[in-house]
Design a protein around this motif. Structure first.
Motif, short mmCIF file in Angstrom:
data_model
loop_
_atom_site.label_atom_id
_atom_site.label_comp_id
_atom_site.label_asym_id
_atom_site.label_seq_id
_atom_site.Cartn_x
_atom_site.Cartn_y
_atom_site.Cartn_z
N GLY A 15 44.45 40.34 45.43
CA GLY A 15 43.91 40.88 44.19
C GLY A 15 42.76 41.83 44.42
O GLY A 15 42.67 42.89 43.78
N VAL A 16 41.87 41.49 45.33
CA VAL A 16 40.75 42.38 45.65
C VAL A 16 41.26 43.71 46.20
O VAL A 16 40.83 44.79 45.78
CB VAL A 16 39.79 41.71 46.66
CG1 VAL A 16 38.68 42.68 47.06
CG2 VAL A 16 39.18 40.45 46.06
N THR A 21 42.36 49.55 45.75
CA THR A 21 43.24 50.57 46.33
C THR A 21 44.40 50.94 45.42
O THR A 21 44.99 52.01 45.55
CB THR A 21 43.84 50.10 47.67
OG1 THR A 21 44.69 48.97 47.44
CG2 THR A 21 42.76 49.71 48.66
N GLY A 22 44.77 50.02 44.51
CA GLY A 22 45.92 50.26 43.65
C GLY A 22 47.21 49.73 44.22
O GLY A 22 48.25 49.78 43.58
N ILE A 203 41.14 37.64 38.28
CA ILE A 203 39.70 37.69 38.54
C ILE A 203 39.41 38.59 39.74
O ILE A 203 38.52 39.46 39.69
CB ILE A 203 39.15 36.28 38.79
CG1 ILE A 203 39.26 35.44 37.50
CG2 ILE A 203 37.69 36.33 39.26
CD1 ILE A 203 38.94 33.97 37.70
N THR A 204 40.14 38.41 40.83
CA THR A 204 39.86 39.19 42.03
C THR A 204 40.29 40.65 41.88
O THR A 204 39.68 41.54 42.49
CB THR A 204 40.54 38.57 43.26
OG1 THR A 204 41.95 38.43 43.01
CG2 THR A 204 39.96 37.19 43.56
N THR A 205 41.31 40.91 41.06
CA THR A 205 41.69 42.29 40.80
C THR A 205 40.57 43.03 40.07
O THR A 205 40.26 44.19 40.37
CB THR A 205 42.98 42.35 39.96
OG1 THR A 205 44.05 41.73 40.68
CG2 THR A 205 43.38 43.79 39.67
N SER A 210 36.08 46.92 40.21
CA SER A 210 34.66 47.24 40.06
C SER A 210 34.07 47.83 41.35
O SER A 210 33.06 48.53 41.32
CB SER A 210 33.87 45.98 39.66
OG SER A 210 33.83 45.05 40.71
N LEU A 211 34.70 47.52 42.48
CA LEU A 211 34.24 48.03 43.77
C LEU A 211 34.76 49.43 44.08
O LEU A 211 34.29 50.07 45.02
CB LEU A 211 34.66 47.08 44.90
CG LEU A 211 34.08 45.67 44.87
CD1 LEU A 211 34.73 44.82 45.95
CD2 LEU A 211 32.56 45.70 45.05
N PHE A 212 35.76 49.88 43.29
CA PHE A 212 36.40 51.15 43.61
C PHE A 212 35.46 52.34 43.47
O PHE A 212 34.79 52.51 42.47
CB PHE A 212 37.61 51.38 42.70
CG PHE A 212 38.28 52.71 42.92
CD1 PHE A 212 38.99 52.96 44.07
CD2 PHE A 212 38.17 53.72 41.97
CE1 PHE A 212 39.60 54.18 44.29
CE2 PHE A 212 38.78 54.94 42.18
CZ PHE A 212 39.49 55.18 43.34
#
Length: 240
Positions: A15-16, A21-22, A203-205, A210-212
């Motif tokens: 998910g992260v 990255t998509g 949740i992890t997605t 948010s990190l992108f």
């Protein structure tokens, strides 16, 4: 269910990666899930789990994507998904697992090598890419590799790559899930498993999204490649 905690942990990591990255969910999850679930269950789980989280990513992706090009890819994939699902059902489980490992490893090798092309792909070429993605996605659950290579090996900006990939994978997930339900291949336990996995995945997605930051493209790709490689090696049939 045997391996449930491994599946939850793997889906959370995927998910992260997917959020920033998509892509990458199937490349990370499918090889590991194949250790605990039969092929049809793996395909059903990965596609159903991704629908809710993908929907959360769609608003931004819709604005940033080339919707015409993605539409051509989806139209080409539609008729090949049932063919891929049929191949999955008649193939031996170990053969499917080796196929998954080979496709994922080949995709990773092409990405790590930095292979690029400069020619613009015309409509017949886009149709062929979409058809191949539909076939491979139905057969293995790896809905992304063909299209990922198409976009990442080209000259498009990382923002466009991410948006187009999200949009295409969302459409293909819906197509595959629909075909699985129509064929009666989805068991009740797989629906419940998808619901359980959807919570940490969502949740992890969101964390990943948010990190992108387009300025950190190289960092994103390096981390994604490392996680995909670890998943491919861990999921090889030789460990069982």
């Amino acid at each position: 269910m045997p391996g449930i905690w491994w599946l939850i942990a793997t889906m959370s990591i995927a998910g992260v990666v997917r959020g920033f990255t998509g892509f990458g969910t199937a490349l990370i999850f499918v090889p590991i899930a194949g250790m605990f679930l039969p092929p049809a269950a793996v395909v059903g789980t990965i596609t159903m789990t991704g629908i809710a989280s993908t929907a959360a990513l769609l608003p931004r992706a819709w604005r940033q994507s080339d919707r015409g090009e993605v539409g051509i890819l989806v139209l080409a994939a539609l008729p090949l998904v049932p063919v891929g699902l049929w191949l999955m059902q008649i193939m031996d489980v170990q053969t499917v697992r080796w196929t998954v490992a080979c496709i994922a490893a080949a995709t990773l090798a092409a990405l790590v090598s930095g292979w690029r092309y400069t020619a613009r792909i015309n409509v017949p070429g886009i149709l062929m890419i979409g058809a191949a993605a539909g076939l491979v996605g139905g057969m293995t659950g790896l809905t992304g590799p063909v299209v990922i290579l198409f976009y990442l090996a080209g000259q498009a900006l990382v923002q466009s790559v991410r948006a187009n990939t999200i949009l295409f994978l969302a459409a293909l997930d819906v197509v595959i899930v629909g075909n699985l339900f129509l064929s009666g291949s989805i068991e009740t336990r797989i629906i419940w498993l998808a619901i359980v996995l959807a919570v940490p995945y969502f949740i992890t997605t969101m964390i990943g999204q948010s990190l992108f930051d387009p300025k950190r493209e190289r960092s994103y790709r390096f981390l994604a490649f490392a996680l995909i490689g670890l998943s491919v090696v861990s999921g090889l049939p030789i460990w069982q």
